[in-house]
Design an enzyme around this catalytic site. Sequence first.
Site, PDB file in Angstrom:
ATOM      1  N   ASP A 172       0.755  -1.324   0.097  1.00  0.00           N
ATOM      2  CA  ASP A 172       0.068  -0.043  -0.042  1.00  0.00           C
ATOM      3  C   ASP A 172       0.922   1.328  -0.031  1.00  0.00           C
ATOM      4  O   ASP A 172       2.121   1.058  -0.050  1.00  0.00           O
ATOM      5  CB  ASP A 172      -1.008   0.044   1.205  1.00  0.00           C
ATOM      6  N   HIS A 246      -2.929   3.528  -4.538  1.00  0.00           N
ATOM      7  CA  HIS A 246      -2.176   2.977  -3.390  1.00  0.00           C
ATOM      8  C   HIS A 246      -0.839   2.495  -3.570  1.00  0.00           C
ATOM      9  O   HIS A 246      -0.704   1.472  -2.584  1.00  0.00           O
ATOM     10  CB  HIS A 246      -3.055   1.857  -2.736  1.00  0.00           C
ATOM     11  N   GLU A 310      -9.948   2.780  -4.926  1.00  0.00           N
ATOM     12  CA  GLU A 310      -9.585   4.310  -4.702  1.00  0.00           C
ATOM     13  C   GLU A 310      -8.430   4.729  -5.674  1.00  0.00           C
ATOM     14  O   GLU A 310      -7.808   5.489  -5.143  1.00  0.00           O
ATOM     15  CB  GLU A 310      -9.217   4.233  -3.334  1.00  0.00           C
TER      16      GLU A 310
HETATM   17  C1  ACM Z   1     -11.012  -0.658   0.614  1.00  0.00           C
HETATM   18  O1  ACM Z   1     -11.300  -0.692   1.675  1.00  0.00           O
HETATM   19  N1  ACM Z   1     -10.162   0.536   0.368  1.00  0.00           N
HETATM   20  C2  ACM Z   1     -10.874  -1.768  -0.372  1.00  0.00           C
END
Ligand code: ACM
Length: 512
Positions: A172, A246, A310
């Site tokens: 991440d 991410h 996201e």
């Molecule tokens: C997530 O909780 N962004 C998959």
Amino acid sequence: PAQADVRGGQFQLTAASRILAVSNLKNEAQLLAARLRPATGFPLQVKSGKLKISDGDIVLTPNGADASLGAEGYELSVTTNRAVIRATTAAGMFYGMESLLQLLPQEIFSNQPASGIAWTMPCAEISDAPRFAWRGFMLDVSRHFFTVAEVKQVLDLMALYKLNTFHWHLVDDQGWRIQIKKYPKLTEVGAWRDDIGFGLASNSATAYDKHGRYGGFYTQRDIREVVAYAAARHITVVPEIEMPGHSSAALTAYPQFVCAHAKIVMPGKGGVFTGVYCAGNDATFVFLGNVLKEVAGLFPGKYIHIGGDEVDKSNWKNCAECQARIKAEGLKDEKELQAYFIRRIEKIVEARGKNLIGWSEIREGGLAPSAALMDWIGGGAESAASGHDVVMTPTKYCYFDYYQSTNHAAEPKAIGGFLPLESVYQLEPMPEKLAPEFQAHVLGGQANLWTEYVPNLRQVEYMMFPRLGALSEVDWSRPTARDWEDFKTRTALNEKRLDAMGVNYRPLSKPE
Ligand code: ACM
Ligand code: ZN
């Protein structure tokens, strides 16, 4: 269990008891012996071959097992003179063993010798099989790092609850946690940040190097060790390599894969937050292909999770290469560019003999042909209805990073939300209106523990329990067998087992 008849009488485990198993169940038999020895102090020899069963023996056998119970089912028969587990597979045998342990006094779960205990089980006939094949738990090791020993503890706790899929969120913005031999900077640079971040006290975690940097990573040897440890407990490890968003940690190490105009600065080092791979640069896909090649070689399971949630598309809007890609491929917009990205990765994943799974947003701009969806904010029902496999992990029922109380002052700091035990118990993985012919595409349910505010194992346990028990029951049992009051009674009993193991949990008696 699907069926459990408790009969009169008791079976007594003694120092002379043996575990008799056919030779291909030796692994299971050894594990059972290792689980029974510390508290009882009994030698519990493991034997295979043609043997006469003596009083007090435990027998693990495929003989006479009911094949209709499927690949993970088992039968457990406890009579006054023996306990017999029948299963057609080692996985079924393993779950039968977990149930057997639960019939013994809770002290059996202690690592220390427990004296003065009569190691008896009630006579019972149990027949059991899970409802769903994917019974998952996700641990985020990027926001905070957890050691191999800590991950093994999580796997042990999952096994106790008959979960079988460990989703390992290895990548991440805040940390890259898996050694990739071709790209050493991913871990030399990407596994470390200046401080713990998230406004947490620096001493709430111990994962510091000698320079005081926060972080850590798993070597490929570590990864193999964890995968083998999980496999022995019938848990498949699904690695998650996040992309295209991410990805600040990876892009801090290899900034050549960021859109040309953009600056990348790792979170915790201050500055902008732009962790998105350039979709216009072919070198991005060569890099990710090489990474995924090593990842595929380390994880024997069917799935590779590629994230996909996201994605901040602002860089793509301002990048000449990304815009050229949109034009060249006849794409409508950045959403379709994301779909292009995922499709291209899907081909790479498939070439390695694996299946791609990604978060809800990979549907934007069109779901890749053979992708599976992990639904956290919708799209699961629609994807299943169009023939895609789906894992349900809706925030409302499955986000274990949420508070377990509305009284935040009485809880460890969490990211927000409210997910009490009863809400987890109310999860129904099967979408309500899904036609019967598509229901097999719903693989199961999973809980996710994001760790922004969870910097140590004690707190991981606190966020897991008792909620993991509810998730397990939802994934394992039939909806008609669900009974909240009964579940609470069993949760209270289960606290004693967790106490015996020294596991941290949120007590049922604490007000929500
Ligand atoms: C997530 O909780 N962004 C998959
Ligand atoms: Zn770009």
